[in-house]
Structures are given as structure tokens and as C-alpha cells.
Design a protein around this motif. Structure first.
Motif, mmCIF file in Angstrom:
data_model
loop_
_atom_site.group_PDB
_atom_site.id
_atom_site.type_symbol
_atom_site.label_atom_id
_atom_site.label_comp_id
_atom_site.label_asym_id
_atom_site.label_seq_id
_atom_site.Cartn_x
_atom_site.Cartn_y
_atom_site.Cartn_z
ATOM 1 N N VAL A 168 12.777 -4.613 -10.062
ATOM 2 C CA VAL A 168 11.424 -4.201 -10.420
ATOM 3 C C VAL A 168 10.895 -3.245 -9.359
ATOM 4 C CG1 VAL A 168 9.034 -4.963 -10.818
ATOM 5 C CG2 VAL A 168 10.952 -6.383 -11.610
ATOM 6 N N GLY A 169 10.307 -2.155 -9.802
ATOM 7 C CA GLY A 169 9.622 -1.246 -8.894
ATOM 8 C C GLY A 169 8.239 -0.953 -9.436
ATOM 9 N N VAL A 170 7.210 -1.147 -8.610
ATOM 10 C CA VAL A 170 5.831 -0.897 -9.026
ATOM 11 C C VAL A 170 5.142 -0.074 -7.947
ATOM 12 C CG1 VAL A 170 3.596 -1.906 -9.634
ATOM 13 C CG2 VAL A 170 5.707 -3.065 -10.329
ATOM 14 N N ASN A 171 4.551 1.046 -8.329
ATOM 15 C CA ASN A 171 3.764 1.849 -7.402
ATOM 16 C C ASN A 171 2.408 1.182 -7.185
ATOM 17 O OD1 ASN A 171 5.770 3.853 -7.327
ATOM 18 N ND2 ASN A 171 4.871 4.945 -9.066
ATOM 19 N N VAL A 172 2.103 0.852 -5.949
ATOM 20 C CA VAL A 172 0.836 0.169 -5.653
ATOM 21 C C VAL A 172 -0.185 1.122 -5.045
ATOM 22 C CG1 VAL A 172 -0.254 -1.703 -4.351
ATOM 23 C CG2 VAL A 172 1.985 -2.068 -5.410
ATOM 24 N N THR A 173 0.123 1.710 -3.886
ATOM 25 C CA THR A 173 -0.857 2.554 -3.194
ATOM 26 C C THR A 173 -0.482 4.033 -3.225
ATOM 27 O OG1 THR A 173 0.248 2.210 -1.061
ATOM 28 C CG2 THR A 173 -1.530 0.681 -1.645
ATOM 29 N N LEU A 174 0.435 4.414 -4.091
ATOM 30 C CA LEU A 174 0.856 5.808 -4.153
ATOM 31 C C LEU A 174 -0.351 6.715 -4.429
ATOM 32 C CD1 LEU A 174 3.823 6.666 -3.817
ATOM 33 C CD2 LEU A 174 3.862 7.157 -6.258
ATOM 34 N N ARG A 175 -0.487 7.766 -3.631
ATOM 35 C CA ARG A 175 -1.599 8.710 -3.768
ATOM 36 C C ARG A 175 -1.198 9.870 -4.668
ATOM 37 N NH1 ARG A 175 -0.895 7.659 2.407
ATOM 38 N NH2 ARG A 175 -2.282 5.874 2.675
ATOM 39 N N GLU A 176 -2.191 10.602 -5.146
ATOM 40 C CA GLU A 176 -1.924 11.668 -6.114
ATOM 41 C C GLU A 176 -0.897 12.672 -5.588
ATOM 42 O OE1 GLU A 176 -2.331 12.832 -9.907
ATOM 43 O OE2 GLU A 176 -3.906 11.499 -9.151
ATOM 44 N N HIS A 177 -1.031 13.068 -4.330
ATOM 45 C CA HIS A 177 -0.120 14.085 -3.797
ATOM 46 C C HIS A 177 1.283 13.531 -3.525
ATOM 47 C CE1 HIS A 177 -1.433 12.171 -0.008
ATOM 48 N NE2 HIS A 177 -0.271 12.584 0.478
ATOM 49 N N GLU A 178 1.434 12.214 -3.611
ATOM 50 C CA GLU A 178 2.744 11.595 -3.383
ATOM 51 C C GLU A 178 3.514 11.336 -4.679
ATOM 52 O OE1 GLU A 178 1.954 8.940 0.619
ATOM 53 O OE2 GLU A 178 1.213 8.173 -1.301
ATOM 54 N N ALA A 184 3.505 10.117 -13.397
ATOM 55 C CA ALA A 184 3.533 8.854 -12.657
ATOM 56 C C ALA A 184 2.123 8.421 -12.289
ATOM 57 C CB ALA A 184 4.384 9.005 -11.397
ATOM 58 N N GLY A 185 1.982 7.142 -11.961
ATOM 59 C CA GLY A 185 0.691 6.603 -11.550
ATOM 60 C C GLY A 185 0.902 5.467 -10.579
ATOM 61 N N SER A 186 -0.178 4.827 -10.207
ATOM 62 C CA SER A 186 -0.108 3.684 -9.304
ATOM 63 C C SER A 186 -1.287 2.770 -9.594
ATOM 64 C CB SER A 186 -0.132 4.134 -7.842
ATOM 65 O OG SER A 186 -1.399 4.676 -7.509
ATOM 66 N N LEU A 187 -1.212 1.557 -9.069
ATOM 67 C CA LEU A 187 -2.332 0.631 -9.253
ATOM 68 C C LEU A 187 -3.594 1.175 -8.599
ATOM 69 C CD1 LEU A 187 -0.604 -2.826 -8.609
ATOM 70 C CD2 LEU A 187 -0.780 -1.521 -10.739
ATOM 71 N N ALA A 188 -3.445 1.764 -7.415
ATOM 72 C CA ALA A 188 -4.619 2.309 -6.714
ATOM 73 C C ALA A 188 -5.270 3.421 -7.525
ATOM 74 C CB ALA A 188 -4.210 2.817 -5.337
ATOM 75 N N LEU A 189 -4.476 4.322 -8.079
ATOM 76 C CA LEU A 189 -5.036 5.423 -8.868
ATOM 77 C C LEU A 189 -5.671 4.919 -10.157
ATOM 78 C CD1 LEU A 189 -2.217 8.104 -8.439
ATOM 79 C CD2 LEU A 189 -4.495 8.127 -7.408
ATOM 80 N N ALA A 190 -5.238 3.756 -10.628
ATOM 81 C CA ALA A 190 -5.813 3.174 -11.844
ATOM 82 C C ALA A 190 -7.062 2.343 -11.552
ATOM 83 C CB ALA A 190 -4.770 2.311 -12.543
ATOM 84 N N GLY A 191 -7.482 2.317 -10.275
ATOM 85 C CA GLY A 191 -8.703 1.599 -9.912
ATOM 86 C C GLY A 191 -8.529 0.111 -9.729
ATOM 87 N N ALA A 192 -7.361 -0.317 -9.265
ATOM 88 C CA ALA A 192 -7.102 -1.742 -9.059
ATOM 89 C C ALA A 192 -8.111 -2.354 -8.092
ATOM 90 C CB ALA A 192 -5.692 -1.950 -8.524
ATOM 91 N N ALA A 193 -8.524 -3.569 -8.390
ATOM 92 C CA ALA A 193 -9.471 -4.271 -7.525
ATOM 93 C C ALA A 193 -8.827 -4.685 -6.216
ATOM 94 C CB ALA A 193 -10.025 -5.492 -8.242
ATOM 95 N N GLY A 194 -7.505 -4.876 -6.214
ATOM 96 C CA GLY A 194 -6.802 -5.275 -4.997
ATOM 97 C C GLY A 194 -5.440 -4.618 -4.927
ATOM 98 N N THR A 195 -5.070 -4.143 -3.737
ATOM 99 C CA THR A 195 -3.758 -3.522 -3.560
ATOM 100 C C THR A 195 -2.980 -4.165 -2.412
ATOM 101 O OG1 THR A 195 -4.732 -1.786 -2.174
ATOM 102 C CG2 THR A 195 -4.472 -1.291 -4.521
ATOM 103 N N ASP A 196 -3.382 -5.356 -2.003
ATOM 104 C CA ASP A 196 -2.633 -6.101 -0.984
ATOM 105 C C ASP A 196 -1.331 -6.571 -1.623
ATOM 106 O OD1 ASP A 196 -1.569 -7.998 0.761
ATOM 107 O OD2 ASP A 196 -3.524 -8.786 1.347
ATOM 108 N N ARG A 197 -0.211 -6.103 -1.115
ATOM 109 C CA ARG A 197 1.062 -6.357 -1.778
ATOM 110 C C ARG A 197 1.502 -7.820 -1.725
ATOM 111 N NH1 ARG A 197 5.485 -3.311 0.543
ATOM 112 N NH2 ARG A 197 4.380 -3.621 2.493
ATOM 113 N N ASP A 198 1.080 -8.566 -0.719
ATOM 114 C CA ASP A 198 1.497 -9.966 -0.633
ATOM 115 C C ASP A 198 1.035 -10.782 -1.842
ATOM 116 O OD1 ASP A 198 2.967 -10.678 2.032
ATOM 117 O OD2 ASP A 198 1.422 -9.252 2.595
ATOM 118 N N PRO A 199 -0.274 -10.814 -2.155
ATOM 119 C CA PRO A 199 -0.679 -11.565 -3.346
ATOM 120 C C PRO A 199 -0.166 -10.951 -4.643
ATOM 121 C CG PRO A 199 -2.570 -10.437 -2.362
ATOM 122 C CD PRO A 199 -1.451 -10.338 -1.389
#
Length: 288
Positions: A168-178, A184-199
Motif C-alpha cells: 500500500v502506498g498513500v500520499n499524505v503530506t505531498l505538496r503540489e510542487h512535489e 496525483a493528490g494527497s491527503l493534505a491537498l484534499a484538506g485532511a483534518a489530520g496528517t500525523d502518519r502514526d494514527p
């Protein structure tokens, strides 16, 4: 494989404060329990592919069911159709798990990547507070600026006669320029309430344990286990006009109308034929 350590060779591993390392001890405390599925959790700083590493361990008899291998960075990650996939270190969830569903007929093992998709989408929705959808057969989608984008993918590989490794691969904090590609997208770009990878990781693995347990208890039957219904409910492909790019260079256009008992996507073509698609690339041609 390079063991995890406290430096990255280029200065402190804390140089990007938005991307702290995973807490291995906390992950083990949260996931390893008597009677649970997860039996071993390892985190490595960098490796080529967690899937390749875990398959090799499984074949060599060095890993049993419930082994989890997590990488802070993958340098040779692979997706379906042998596509390459890259992301900055500590910017996402990059992991593989080993499953040995001995009591399930091999003919039903094709449901494992779809089951994992349901588990990942459910786990992320609960822990990240972001809406997710599934694109058949193995993509996790998020919405960024009103546009559907791929934030994750799943790859299943056989590991010997009795094992399957699911990556499994999931983009969490990937920024637009990355972003590797505009789609492609990421949880952060989708407005995720939390991006702490541990939980996030704990939530996804607990969800996978739950869905795998249901499926295994039902002998791999996608109906009684609820997997078929859950996948269909979260699948952004159903109800869409799509183009299926099939092995051998053939393509097929039609409306995705159902998911059959084998996990195949059923397309209704313009000439009135319903054709199941078991392998290939799916392109969404119009909005839902």
C-alpha cells in the motif's frame, strides 16, 4: 534493505519538521496484541520496495502471516503493470503486509486487493477526516479543488504457494510542487483534518485486520463478508462511462454497471453486451 537509524546522511532526519519519523515503539504497542492478526511490525529508513523485501522474506521462511514492513522511503516502488512510483521520504504511508489465507480457496484470493482498498478507504476516512473513493481495481481517490485525484495505490503479489503480500502506498503530506503527475493528490491537498502518519497507519492496519477477518471467516465469499457490497458502495468507477485498456492492446468502452462475484468490473457496451473485465487499465470518461 537499510535499517532505520537516526540520520539520513545529509544532516538531521528532522530537517523537515512537517514530516517527523514514524514511532516504531508506539506502532508496535498499538498493533501487536494476543490473538490479533499483526504479529511483527518493522520500520526501515529506506528500501527499494517493501513488497519485494517482504516477498523475499516470506519465500525464505523468514516471515509469517501478519508481518508488516514499513518504509520511510521507497526508491524502487512498483504499482500495477510494473509502473514506477516515487515520493519524498516520510511524505506518506509506504508499507506491505503478508497474509496466508489458508482456509480460503485460491480462486477467491483475487478479492484481497479489493478488500484492502475498502480497508484503506475506511481507515483513512476515520482517521484523516477526508472523503475517499475507490477506482477499480486498486486506486484510492481524493478530491482536490473539485477534481478527482489519485492519492494511493495497492499492489498484490503471490509469496510462495500459500502467501500473498499486499503493498500500500498513500500520499499524505505531498505538496503540489512535489506531485509526480498532475493527476496525483494527497491527503493534505484534499484538506485532511489530520496528517500525523502514526494514527493514520494504525487506523488503516486496524481496518485491514477487521475486513480481512470478516472475509476469512466467510471462506473468502465476498457476499456474506460484506466486502463486495462495501467496495461497490465506495467505488467511483461504477455508474461511469469508462474505457478499459485491456491486455493485448484491445480497448473497450462502456458503462461500468456492476462488480461481479469474482471482483471483475462489468461493462455495458453500446451494442447491448455486458462484458466482465478482470484485468486492464480503466480510464474514467465522464463525471459521476
Amino acid at each position: 534493505m537499510t535499517p532505520r537509524d537516526d540520520s539520513d546522511g545529509n544532516g538531521s532526519r528532522w530537517s523537515d519538521l512537517d514530516r517527523p519519523p514514524l514511532n516504531t515503539a508506539a506502532l508496535r504497542r498499538g498493533l501487536l496484541r494476543e490473538g490479533g492478526l499483526w504479529r511483527r511490525v518493522d520500520v526501515v529508513r529506506s528500501t527499494g520496495s517493501t513488497n519485494s523485501d517482504l516477498v523475499a522474506r516470506a519465500v525464505a521462511g523468514e516471515a509469517g502471516e501478519g508481518a508488516v514492513l514499513i518504509a520511510e522511503e521507497q526508491t524502487a516502488a512498483r504499482g500495477r503493470l510494473d509502473r514506477r512510483w516515487t515520493a519524498p521520504a516520510r511524505s506518506g504511508l509506504f508499507f506491505s503486509v503478508l497474509l496466508r489465507p489458508a482456509e480460503v480457496p485460491v480462486a477467491r484470493w483475487g478479492w484481497l486487493p479489493l478488500l484492502t482498498g475498502v480497508a484503506v478507504a475506511t481507515g483513512l476516512s476515520r482517521t484523516a477526516g477526508v472523503d475517499t473513493a475507490l477506482k477499480w481495481p486498486n486506486d484510492v481517490l481524493v478530491t482536490v479543488g473539485g477534481e478527482e485525484r489519485k492519492a494511493g495505490g495497492i499492489l498484490a503479489e503471490r509469496a510462495g504457494e500459500d502467501g500473498v503480500v499486499i503493498g500500500v502506498g498513500v500520499n499524505v503530506t505531498l505538496r503540489e510542487h512535489e506531485l509526480p503527475v498532475p493527476r496525483a493528490g494527497s491527503l493534505a491537498l484534499a484538506g485532511a483534518a489530520g496528517t500525523d502518519r502514526d494514527p493514520l497507519l494504525r487506523g488503516v492496519l486496524r481496518s485491514l485486520e477487521e475486513w480481512y477477518g470478516r472475509w476469512r471467516a466467510a471462506g473468502g465469499d465476498p457476499g456474506p463478508s460484506g466486502v463486495q457490497e462495501a467496495y461497490a458502495a465506495g467505488c467511483a468507477t461504477l455508474g461511469r462511462t469508462v474505457r478499459a485498456e485491456l491486455p493485448g492492446g484491445r480497448s473497450l468502452v462502456g458503462e461500468a454497471v456492476a462488480l461481479d462475484g469474482d471482483g471483475r468490473l462489468v461493462l455495458a457496451t453500446a451494442d447491448g453486451v455486458q462484458e466482465p473485465v478482470g484485468a486492464g487499465d480503466i480510464v474514467h470518461l465522464r463525471p459521476a
